[in-house]
Design a protein around this motif. Sequence first.
Motif, PDB file in Angstrom:
ATOM      1  N   ALA A 119      35.559  42.665  27.515  1.00 34.69           N
ATOM      2  CA  ALA A 119      35.818  41.344  28.103  1.00 34.69           C
ATOM      3  C   ALA A 119      36.675  41.468  29.356  1.00 34.69           C
ATOM      4  CB  ALA A 119      36.507  40.445  27.072  1.00 34.69           C
ATOM      5  N   PHE A 120      37.655  42.364  29.328  1.00 28.82           N
ATOM      6  CA  PHE A 120      38.503  42.610  30.498  1.00 28.82           C
ATOM      7  C   PHE A 120      37.664  43.062  31.685  1.00 28.82           C
ATOM      8  CE2 PHE A 120      40.954  45.648  33.067  1.00 28.82           C
ATOM      9  CZ  PHE A 120      42.034  44.866  33.449  1.00 28.82           C
ATOM     10  N   LEU A 121      36.739  43.974  31.455  1.00 22.84           N
ATOM     11  CA  LEU A 121      35.886  44.474  32.533  1.00 22.84           C
ATOM     12  C   LEU A 121      34.963  43.374  33.056  1.00 22.84           C
ATOM     13  CD1 LEU A 121      34.949  47.971  31.030  1.00 22.84           C
ATOM     14  CD2 LEU A 121      36.627  47.472  32.822  1.00 22.84           C
ATOM     15  N   THR A 128      34.860  36.484  38.889  1.00 25.60           N
ATOM     16  CA  THR A 128      36.017  36.519  39.785  1.00 25.60           C
ATOM     17  C   THR A 128      37.001  35.380  39.530  1.00 25.60           C
ATOM     18  OG1 THR A 128      34.727  35.281  41.424  1.00 25.60           O
ATOM     19  CG2 THR A 128      34.743  37.680  41.612  1.00 25.60           C
ATOM     20  N   ASN A 129      36.572  34.354  38.797  1.00 23.27           N
ATOM     21  CA  ASN A 129      37.475  33.229  38.531  1.00 23.27           C
ATOM     22  C   ASN A 129      38.328  33.436  37.286  1.00 23.27           C
ATOM     23  OD1 ASN A 129      35.087  33.086  37.022  1.00 23.27           O
ATOM     24  ND2 ASN A 129      35.397  30.904  36.587  1.00 23.27           N
ATOM     25  N   HIS A 130      38.152  34.575  36.587  1.00 26.02           N
ATOM     26  CA  HIS A 130      38.933  34.831  35.386  1.00 26.02           C
ATOM     27  C   HIS A 130      39.529  36.245  35.387  1.00 26.02           C
ATOM     28  CE1 HIS A 130      36.436  31.457  33.860  1.00 26.02           C
ATOM     29  NE2 HIS A 130      37.530  31.170  33.187  1.00 26.02           N
ATOM     30  N   PRO A 131      40.302  36.614  36.432  1.00 29.25           N
ATOM     31  CA  PRO A 131      40.869  37.968  36.447  1.00 29.25           C
ATOM     32  C   PRO A 131      42.026  38.092  35.462  1.00 29.25           C
ATOM     33  CG  PRO A 131      41.675  36.716  38.309  1.00 29.25           C
ATOM     34  CD  PRO A 131      40.682  35.837  37.616  1.00 29.25           C
ATOM     35  N   ASN A 132      42.197  39.273  34.903  1.00 27.65           N
ATOM     36  CA  ASN A 132      43.311  39.573  34.004  1.00 27.65           C
ATOM     37  C   ASN A 132      44.026  40.816  34.505  1.00 27.65           C
ATOM     38  OD1 ASN A 132      43.132  37.699  31.529  1.00 27.65           O
ATOM     39  ND2 ASN A 132      41.031  38.416  31.760  1.00 27.65           N
TER      40      ASN A 132
END
Length: 370
Positions: A119-121, A128-132
Amino acid sequence: MIFATIGTVSAKSIATRVKAEYNAPTALAAQARGFWHNPQLLRLISAYAIVYIHMSRVVSAVHIDPVVLEILRFGTDLFVVLAGFLTAHVLGNGKSAGAYLRKRLIRIVPLYWGFTVLAFLVENYAMTNHPNSLTELLRSLAFVPYGPYPVLYPTWTLLIIVEFSLIIAAFQLVSAEYGVFYSAAFAVLLAVAGRISGTTDPILVLYTNPMLADFALGIIIFKLASSRSLLFRLPPGSAVIVAVTAVTFGAAAAVLRPFCWPGLPRLLTLGVPMSLLLLGVVVLEQLDVYSNSKLLSFLAKCTYSIYLTHWFVNIVSEKLVDESGDSARLAMVLLFVTPVVITYFSVFVYLYAEVPLTRYLSNRFLTPER
């Protein structure tokens, strides 16, 4: 029969694995209450309710009132109540606290880690709207909340389940006979403390979540069933009436909640109704009224895989809806197709990742039971 649900990829290999898993519940059911059929069916229902909760973008495109989707919030509370019930069942069958915790962590942690990294990758390189950040990833892997949700956000309830697993194992070490009662009381105390304190710290908010009380409700129901309380010694006719009433009331309360009492505490509007629903189906099973479908029993085994994988399929459905300009027709198709694809994916993950990984680690780290 099963391939209508899971597809035909590697049919011979899948058929062999499915057959082995298919027959396991039958052997367990031959033992005295070695397997609960109706609660397992509820597990499956709760899993698909959670799937639809996280399809809000698709539901919105079909122009369904969001309040209707709120009905399916029952899936999360039912999932947690069942976790308490089934945990008490496992420990009630004589499993030690250490063996329980090792087996629990072996089943939960490796697969969770794998899908959290995935999920992180996906979020960092495809969305691009959900970076961690790397720190957020490491905290998620350590089951430490940094905000409302971990990297794989549907798994926030898993953090509570792991917390409760540690609590109940600790109290079982203190008292093998009363450990489950102590852990239930402690879980309720944590929930009350969180409610009273009004804390906003993400760690304390999660670890004192009111949903912890749902575990206690599940444990109470198991103890009522296993102790053969007065409820379970009623004449069959009276017991059926009580069971049907409990199921009807629990289901009706969940349906009416977003319309009639949305502002009441979740424990009252979902935790208690889902506990009554579970109590009703357990009473029915004690009366030999239960589903013995091998297909449903097999799919119930896949609920953890459904829980971990559905987000990945859902984001594809959301992307398709976005690209179509919010096409209601496409969204309607996806309402039915997406759960089928999730089922296919989760069964594949269960057969080729969850089962072999769990067995491998169990053989290395668990003492064979005698």
